[in-house]
Design a protein around this motif. Structure first.
Motif, PDB file in Angstrom:
ATOM      1  N   THR A 218     -73.795 -39.453  55.058  1.00 38.68           N
ATOM      2  CA  THR A 218     -75.088 -39.159  55.686  1.00 38.68           C
ATOM      3  C   THR A 218     -75.160 -37.698  56.103  1.00 38.68           C
TER       4      THR A 218
ATOM      5  N   PHE B 274     -72.542 -46.661  46.299  1.00 36.42           N
ATOM      6  CA  PHE B 274     -73.013 -45.308  46.594  1.00 36.42           C
ATOM      7  C   PHE B 274     -73.129 -44.452  45.334  1.00 36.42           C
TER       8      PHE B 274
ATOM      9  N   SER C  36     -77.232 -52.134  44.356  1.00 35.17           N
ATOM     10  CA  SER C  36     -77.574 -50.756  44.011  1.00 35.17           C
ATOM     11  C   SER C  36     -78.476 -50.212  45.111  1.00 35.17           C
ATOM     12  N   ALA C  37     -78.479 -48.904  45.272  1.00 33.69           N
ATOM     13  CA  ALA C  37     -79.251 -48.286  46.350  1.00 33.69           C
ATOM     14  C   ALA C  37     -80.731 -48.615  46.238  1.00 33.69           C
TER      15      ALA C  37
ATOM     16  N   ALA D 252     -82.019 -45.993  52.325  1.00 30.76           N
ATOM     17  CA  ALA D 252     -81.118 -47.088  51.947  1.00 30.76           C
ATOM     18  C   ALA D 252     -79.880 -47.105  52.842  1.00 30.76           C
ATOM     19  N   ILE D 253     -79.344 -45.918  53.121  1.00 27.11           N
ATOM     20  CA  ILE D 253     -78.136 -45.831  53.939  1.00 27.11           C
ATOM     21  C   ILE D 253     -78.388 -46.310  55.364  1.00 27.11           C
TER      22      ILE D 253
ATOM     23  N   MET E 208     -73.111 -51.649  49.457  1.00 25.67           N
ATOM     24  CA  MET E 208     -73.945 -50.843  48.566  1.00 25.67           C
ATOM     25  C   MET E 208     -73.075 -49.948  47.694  1.00 25.67           C
TER      26      MET E 208
ATOM     27  N   THR F  47     -74.893 -45.243  42.983  1.00 28.85           N
ATOM     28  CA  THR F  47     -76.262 -45.428  42.495  1.00 28.85           C
ATOM     29  C   THR F  47     -77.280 -44.630  43.296  1.00 28.85           C
ATOM     30  N   LEU F  48     -76.835 -43.860  44.274  1.00 30.06           N
ATOM     31  CA  LEU F  48     -77.760 -43.022  45.027  1.00 30.06           C
ATOM     32  C   LEU F  48     -78.371 -41.973  44.101  1.00 30.06           C
TER      33      LEU F  48
ATOM     34  N   THR G 120     -69.526 -43.741  55.391  1.00 22.77           N
ATOM     35  CA  THR G 120     -70.968 -43.581  55.192  1.00 22.77           C
ATOM     36  C   THR G 120     -71.549 -42.547  56.142  1.00 22.77           C
TER      37      THR G 120
ATOM     38  N   GLY H 211     -82.472 -42.105  49.460  1.00 19.74           N
ATOM     39  CA  GLY H 211     -81.073 -42.441  49.692  1.00 19.74           C
ATOM     40  C   GLY H 211     -80.770 -42.636  51.166  1.00 19.74           C
TER      41      GLY H 211
END
Length: 318
Positions: A86, A201, A152-153, A241-242, A199, A203-204, A82, A238
């Protein structure tokens, strides 16, 4: 004192005591050989029952420690991947902000879009290929017996209290078995498991084909700026969410480290209690062995003396 030869009471008594001494010596030698005070249930029935329960707990806690450490490794795997996602999204946002500047023409924006698209594709690839023990950790695609669900994000971030926090307590999420006992109902709050929300990813919104920096090579400046702004907004969602998920993972990792420390402490103390019940005290048993050896030698000597007493009757017949 009456003198008889058919029944030698001295020999019978010496033989009985010598037999007791021999059994005590055998028990002592067995304990010194095995290192255990309890070698069979007859040695200490209540103690054996307590020791069996303690062994069950220590074996379970040993495995729980391994489970928790595996959980830490799992979280570090997904968190490390992740971190790279990022970094890519930060670069995509940087390109979006750059594209909004009036000093760039459409050709320049097209070049930015090429890099932007490559980063989108790489986020997808990272999500598809990052695995732990053959299981996907960044996408909901089922593989290698994987059964845990992912958020989902869009359900992470502002709706955290109803999103990943709720998911953490669900049986469908990733569950770390960190207790040595079992829970009868996985649908309820567990005292032996720690849930980890994950999560998807894929769905970002930032990696969607619809998110781009360029509205069109022949589009107006205003249209292209509007497209870049929408891309930056999607990337910000996004990233929000991350960062929420990474905060959750960091908190769970710290919790698991505390869990490991507690399990190790419990295991150490239970092992100490079990040892005091089951293990032989070598100082005591060595002293007991020396005592029984002396008694055995004395008993053998006295048995010999008792057998000699019957010979005294012959002196009366001369």
């Amino acid at each position: 004192m009456a003198m008889g030869i058919n029944t030698n009471m001295g020999a019978i008594n010496a033989n009985r005591i010598l037999d007791q001494t021999s059994r005590a010596q055998e028990n002592t030698m067995e304990r010194l050989t095995s290192g255990l005070r309890i070698n069979r249930s007859a040695d200490d029935a209540a103690g054996l029952a307590a020791v069996t329960g303690m062994k069950t707990q220590t074996i379970g806690t040993d495995m729980a420690v391994r489970n928790a450490n595996d959980g830490i490794g799992f979280i570090q795997t997904v968190d490390g991947a992740t971190d790279e996602v990022t970094n890519m999204m930060q670069r995509m946002r940087e390109l979006g902000v750059q594209s909004m500047n009036g000093t760039y023409n459409n050709d320049n924006r097209q070049q930015m879009q090429v890099e932007f698209r490559q980063l989108q594709l790489e986020i997808d690839r990272v999500a598809d290929t990052t695995k732990f023990n053959g299981m996907n950790v960044m996408t909901s695609a089922t593989q290698a017996g994987q059964s845990f669900a992912m958020l989902s994000a869009g359900k992470v971030g502002a709706a955290a209290n109803s999103g990943f926090v709720a998911q953490q307590g669900k049986a469908s999420s990733m569950q770390m078995q960190v207790g040595w006992e079992t829970d009868t109902d996985w649908g309820k709050a567990s005292v032996n498991t720690v849930g980890v929300a994950l999560m998807d990813f894929k769905t970002l919104s930032a990696r969607s084909d619809a998110v781009k920096l360029l509205d069109g090579v022949s589009a107006t400046f205003a249209a292209n700026v509007s497209t870049a702004r929408a891309a930056v907004a999607a990337i910000d969602n996004g990233l929000s969410a991350i960062k929420t998920m990474r905060s959750h993972w960091g908190a769970v990792q710290n919790r698991l480290e505390s869990t490991v420390a507690n399990l190790q402490n419990v295991n150490e103390n239970i092992e100490g209690a079990r040892s005091r019940i089951e293990d032989a005290d070598f100082a005591k048993e060595s002293a007991e062995l020396a005592r029984t050896q002396v008694l055995q030698q004395a008993g053998q000597s006295m048995l010999s003396q008792a057998n000699q007493q019957s010979q005294q009757v012959l002196s009366l017949l001369r």
